[in-house]
Design a protein around this motif. Sequence first.
Motif, short mmCIF file in Angstrom:
data_model
loop_
_atom_site.label_atom_id
_atom_site.label_comp_id
_atom_site.label_asym_id
_atom_site.label_seq_id
_atom_site.Cartn_x
_atom_site.Cartn_y
_atom_site.Cartn_z
N ASP A 2 0.87 -1.17 0.00
CA ASP A 2 0.00 0.00 0.00
C ASP A 2 0.90 1.22 0.00
O ASP A 2 1.94 1.23 0.68
CB ASP A 2 -0.92 0.01 1.23
CG ASP A 2 -2.11 0.94 1.06
OD1 ASP A 2 -1.90 2.15 0.84
OD2 ASP A 2 -3.26 0.46 1.14
N ASN A 7 -2.16 3.13 6.14
CA ASN A 7 -2.85 1.88 5.80
C ASN A 7 -1.99 0.67 6.15
O ASN A 7 -2.49 -0.35 6.63
CB ASN A 7 -3.20 1.86 4.31
CG ASN A 7 -4.30 2.84 3.95
OD1 ASN A 7 -5.01 3.34 4.82
ND2 ASN A 7 -4.43 3.13 2.67
N ASP A 46 -2.83 -3.46 -2.65
CA ASP A 46 -3.74 -2.36 -2.93
C ASP A 46 -3.80 -2.20 -4.45
O ASP A 46 -2.79 -2.34 -5.14
CB ASP A 46 -3.23 -1.08 -2.27
CG ASP A 46 -4.22 0.06 -2.41
OD1 ASP A 46 -5.43 -0.21 -2.58
OD2 ASP A 46 -3.79 1.22 -2.36
#
Length: 223
Positions: A2, A7, A46
């Motif tokens: 990510d 995150n 991600d």
Amino acid sequence: MDDRAENLTALEAILSSLNQVLVPVRSGDAALKALLTGEFAVILLDVVMPGMDGFETASHIKRRAKTRDIPIIFLTAASAEPDYAFRGYAAGAVDYISKPFDPWVLRAKVSIFVELYAKNLQLREQAELLRAQLASAPGLAKGSGSAAALADHAAGTAADGSAAAEPLLTELSGRLAAVEDLVAVISGQAASGGDPVMTDCTARLEHRVGRLRDALDALRVGG
């Protein structure tokens, strides 16, 4: 993987209770480099990333022999493009989770793949031990004699080798049964989700595990 540090911190907090080594990276290039230096049970990607996005990273992962079988779970915002889920599964993902996600659900899904990896690793180690034990069985050593001499001792050697191998084969069978149970759980989740791509992925996984079972059964019969 990510690109946002907050995150990654949140994911580490969610998954820390699994007592696994977590490798946070912030780009596709960094992810590919990390995959060259170790073995991984599962990859969280991600989708939306600067530079190399999650889909491109996944395509590189699946092209490498060393990493193509590592399960990939895509994470992305709920507001993402509607075709992202399809593209994720097409890229080889086993799951696709929208943010914000339930931490308990993510931890449970990751734990399944971690346990599956551990069971597969144990199976490989047991198989190597079995091969080594069979290779060192009496009468099979290099330079042990002529074909006639080997034939004279074939019956006794087979019996000794079979007796030595049986405990390992039994252990392998038990460990494989645990893997089969995990695969059944994953298949059940895929079936309840109604996603045909996910169902196809789990069917291929079931096929691979089934081939392992067939090979193990053949070893036991042959012994």
